[in-house]
Write an enzyme that holds these catalytic residues in place. Structure first.
Site, PDB file in Angstrom:
ATOM      1  N   HIS A  56       0.963  -1.282  -0.020  1.00 55.21           N
ATOM      2  CA  HIS A  56       0.081   0.007   0.024  1.00 55.21           C
ATOM      3  C   HIS A  56       1.171   1.260   0.149  1.00 55.21           C
ATOM      4  O   HIS A  56       2.072   1.117   0.554  1.00 55.21           O
ATOM      5  CB  HIS A  56      -0.807   0.229   1.178  1.00 55.21           C
ATOM      6  CG  HIS A  56      -2.052  -0.895   1.196  1.00 55.21           C
ATOM      7  ND1 HIS A  56      -3.130  -0.934   2.148  1.00 55.21           N
ATOM      8  CD2 HIS A  56      -2.294  -2.178   0.585  1.00 55.21           C
ATOM      9  CE1 HIS A  56      -3.861  -1.928   1.810  1.00 55.21           C
ATOM     10  NE2 HIS A  56      -3.297  -2.637   0.877  1.00 55.21           N
ATOM     11  N   GLU A  58       0.896   3.829   1.940  1.00 56.31           N
ATOM     12  CA  GLU A  58       1.451   4.127   3.352  1.00 56.31           C
ATOM     13  C   GLU A  58       2.547   3.314   3.444  1.00 56.31           C
ATOM     14  O   GLU A  58       3.548   3.952   4.284  1.00 56.31           O
ATOM     15  CB  GLU A  58       0.417   4.129   4.298  1.00 56.31           C
ATOM     16  CG  GLU A  58      -1.011   4.745   3.992  1.00 56.31           C
ATOM     17  CD  GLU A  58      -1.843   4.197   3.256  1.00 56.31           C
ATOM     18  OE1 GLU A  58      -3.305   4.407   3.397  1.00 56.31           O
ATOM     19  OE2 GLU A  58      -1.680   3.359   2.442  1.00 56.31           O
ATOM     20  N   CYS A  86      -6.496   1.927   5.603  1.00 58.25           N
ATOM     21  CA  CYS A  86      -7.026   0.589   6.188  1.00 58.25           C
ATOM     22  C   CYS A  86      -6.452   0.269   7.531  1.00 58.25           C
ATOM     23  O   CYS A  86      -5.626   1.012   7.915  1.00 58.25           O
ATOM     24  CB  CYS A  86      -6.715  -0.264   5.251  1.00 58.25           C
ATOM     25  SG  CYS A  86      -4.905  -0.833   5.135  1.00 58.25           S
ATOM     26  N   CYS A  89      -2.497  -0.203   7.524  1.00 60.01           N
ATOM     27  CA  CYS A  89      -1.733   1.028   7.296  1.00 60.01           C
ATOM     28  C   CYS A  89      -1.872   1.860   8.607  1.00 60.01           C
ATOM     29  O   CYS A  89      -1.155   2.536   9.108  1.00 60.01           O
ATOM     30  CB  CYS A  89      -2.137   1.889   6.078  1.00 60.01           C
ATOM     31  SG  CYS A  89      -1.789   0.851   4.618  1.00 60.01           S
TER      32      CYS A  89
END
Length: 152
Positions: A56, A58, A86, A89
């Site tokens: 991801h 992040e 999410c 993260c």
């Protein structure tokens, strides 16, 4: 909390990475980590390209920031991300000791910085992050909308 001009500038940097992800047919999320007014980490979603569910935006930005400072502790740093993080993260933000998370649009299906839950501000954890959402929300949401419309 009102957003500063620097907040907008750095979220626009994250949006630039989200647009790169969009062009690569990845979910268009971008992120940057900033400390002391300097970007120390950048990332974009690359789950498809790398066949890795942990890639991801992040996570990439946090990894790069940690390497830049030579420590997993990112005390005093802010994560700017185009979409509400999410659970993975949000947990990474807490575990890296980030001071603050600034996000663009909320995520009604996976947002864990206030929408479905609020991991970074859970008083049961040993660290908490300030969370400020809604900066450039419409612009961030529009990019996501365009991406998912094209996939249908």
């Amino acid at each position: 909390m009102p957003f500063s001009p620097d907040d907008e500038r750095f979220l626009r940097e994250a949006l630039a990475f989200a647009r790169i992800a969009f062009s690569e047919r990845e979910v268009p999320v971008g992120a940057v980590v900033v400390r002391g007014g300097h970007m120390i980490g950048r990332g974009r979603n690359r789950r498809e390209a790398l066949a890795d569910p942990t890639h991801h935006a992040e996570i990439e930005a946090i990894r790069e920031a940690s390497q830049a400072v030579g420590s997993w502790r990112l005390d005093g740093a802010t994560l700017y991300v185009t979409v509400e993080p999410c659970p993975m993260c949000a947990g990474a933000a807490v575990n890296s000791r980030l001071a603050r998370i600034v996000f663009g649009c909320p995520d009604p299906k996976a947002g864990y910085c206030g929408t479905l839950a609020n991991v970074p501000q859970d008083p049961r954890l040993n660290h908490r992050c300030e969370v400020d959402g809604g900066l450039l929300s419409e612009e961030c949401a529009e990019l996501m909308k365009l991406f998912f419309q094209a996939r249908r």
